[in-house]
Scaffold this motif. Sequence first.
Motif, short mmCIF file in Angstrom:
data_model
loop_
_atom_site.label_atom_id
_atom_site.label_comp_id
_atom_site.label_asym_id
_atom_site.label_seq_id
_atom_site.Cartn_x
_atom_site.Cartn_y
_atom_site.Cartn_z
N UNK A 45 -9.15 -8.99 1.24
CA UNK A 45 -9.98 -9.88 1.99
C UNK A 45 -10.99 -9.15 2.73
N UNK A 46 -11.16 -7.75 2.95
CA UNK A 46 -11.97 -7.17 3.29
C UNK A 46 -12.78 -6.23 2.08
N UNK A 47 -12.34 -6.52 0.95
CA UNK A 47 -12.86 -5.79 -0.34
C UNK A 47 -12.56 -4.37 -0.48
N UNK A 48 -11.33 -4.21 0.10
CA UNK A 48 -11.12 -2.70 0.03
C UNK A 48 -9.95 -2.39 -0.92
N UNK A 49 -9.98 -1.18 -1.40
CA UNK A 49 -8.92 -0.79 -2.33
C UNK A 49 -7.38 -0.94 -1.75
N UNK A 50 -6.55 -1.47 -2.72
CA UNK A 50 -5.19 -1.82 -2.42
C UNK A 50 -4.42 -0.48 -2.20
N UNK A 51 -3.45 -0.57 -1.61
CA UNK A 51 -2.50 0.52 -1.57
C UNK A 51 -1.34 0.33 -2.27
N UNK A 52 -0.83 1.79 -2.92
CA UNK A 52 0.62 1.73 -3.55
C UNK A 52 1.43 1.79 -2.54
N UNK A 53 2.74 1.62 -2.76
CA UNK A 53 3.77 1.54 -1.63
C UNK A 53 4.04 2.86 -0.85
N UNK A 54 3.73 4.01 -1.51
CA UNK A 54 3.80 5.29 -1.25
C UNK A 54 2.77 5.53 0.05
N UNK A 55 1.55 5.22 -0.33
CA UNK A 55 0.71 5.17 0.37
C UNK A 55 0.79 4.46 1.57
N UNK A 56 1.42 3.35 1.54
CA UNK A 56 1.41 2.21 2.55
C UNK A 56 2.53 2.76 3.83
N UNK A 57 3.40 3.25 2.97
CA UNK A 57 4.54 3.91 4.15
C UNK A 57 3.88 5.09 5.00
N UNK A 58 2.77 5.54 4.67
CA UNK A 58 2.48 6.65 5.71
C UNK A 58 1.07 5.93 6.26
N UNK A 59 0.94 4.58 6.24
CA UNK A 59 -0.19 4.28 6.75
C UNK A 59 0.00 3.71 8.38
N UNK A 60 -1.13 3.56 9.16
CA UNK A 60 -0.90 3.26 10.51
C UNK A 60 -0.12 1.88 10.79
N UNK A 61 -0.56 0.81 9.58
CA UNK A 61 0.15 -0.35 9.45
C UNK A 61 1.58 -0.30 9.66
N UNK A 62 2.34 0.30 8.74
CA UNK A 62 3.74 0.58 8.74
C UNK A 62 4.42 1.60 9.81
N UNK A 63 3.80 2.41 10.21
CA UNK A 63 4.41 3.13 11.04
C UNK A 63 4.26 2.79 12.62
N UNK A 64 3.22 1.75 12.91
CA UNK A 64 2.88 1.22 14.02
C UNK A 64 4.08 -0.03 14.03
N UNK A 65 4.08 -0.78 13.25
CA UNK A 65 4.96 -1.90 13.16
C UNK A 65 6.49 -1.65 13.29
N UNK A 66 6.81 -0.30 12.55
CA UNK A 66 8.30 0.16 12.77
C UNK A 66 8.64 0.74 14.06
N UNK A 67 7.55 1.71 14.50
CA UNK A 67 8.06 2.45 15.65
C UNK A 67 7.92 1.56 17.05
#
Length: 223
Positions: A45-67
Motif C-alpha cells: 500500500x505504501x509502494x515499498x518493496x516486499x520482504x521475504x520471510x527471512x528478512x521479515x523475521x529480522x524486522x521491527x514489525x515481527x520483533x516488536x509483536x513477538x517480544x
Amino acid sequence: MNKVFKKPSYLYRNGLTIVFLFLFVITLCAQALTGWRQHNRDLKEEHAPQLNIGTYLKSGHFISATFENFESEFLQMGMYVVLTIFLRQIGSAESKKLDEKEEVDREPFPHPDAPWAVRKGGWILKLYSNSLSICFSMLFFLSWGFHLYGSWKNHNVEQVFKHLPEDTVWSYLAEPEFWFETFQNWQSEFLSVASIVFLTIYLRQKGSSESKPVDAPDRQTGK
C-alpha cells in the motif's frame, strides 16, 4: 507376589512441558506467516518493496509483536511468584494458607537428594533460593529491551513512509506508541491472574492441580 511397576514413559513424565512447547512453536510459526503477509500488504500500500520471510523475521514489525507478548508473560509470572510469598486470598486455590506455615516456607537443609546449590550452601544457596524470581525478572527485562528495539525500528520505517525524520531510541521512549503497546499487554496479564486467583474460590476442575478438590468448601485456602 510383588507387582512390577513399569516406569512411565518420557512423554508421560514431561507431557505438560512438551505440549506447551509444541503449541508455542506452532503458534509462533503461525504468527510469523500471518504477520509477514500482513506486513507485506502494508508495504504494498505504501509502494515499498516486499520482504521475504527471512528478512521479515529480522524486522521491527515481527520483533516488536513477538517480544511485547513475551514481556507481559514474564512480568505476570515474575510478579505472581513474588507476590504469593506475602499476599493471601481467602478461599483461593492459588494462595498459601492464611495462618500456618507451608512446606515452601521451611528453611532448606542439605541431604543426598537435594540440589547441588542446597548442599553447597552460602551465597550460592541464597541465590538459588530466589532463582525463580530472578530468572523471570531477567527474562522480562530482556524481552522489554527487544520489544523496545523492534517497536522503535518499526516506528522509523513508518516515519520514512510519511517522509518524516527518524527518531532516536531515547526520543521514541517519550512517545505514547511504545507505552500503549506495553500497557495493553500488561493489563490483560494482570486481569488473567486476578481471574484465576478469584475464580478458584468458587469454581472447580476435577483432576487439575490448579483447582481445589471438588468437595472442598469455598473458604478453604490453598489446594
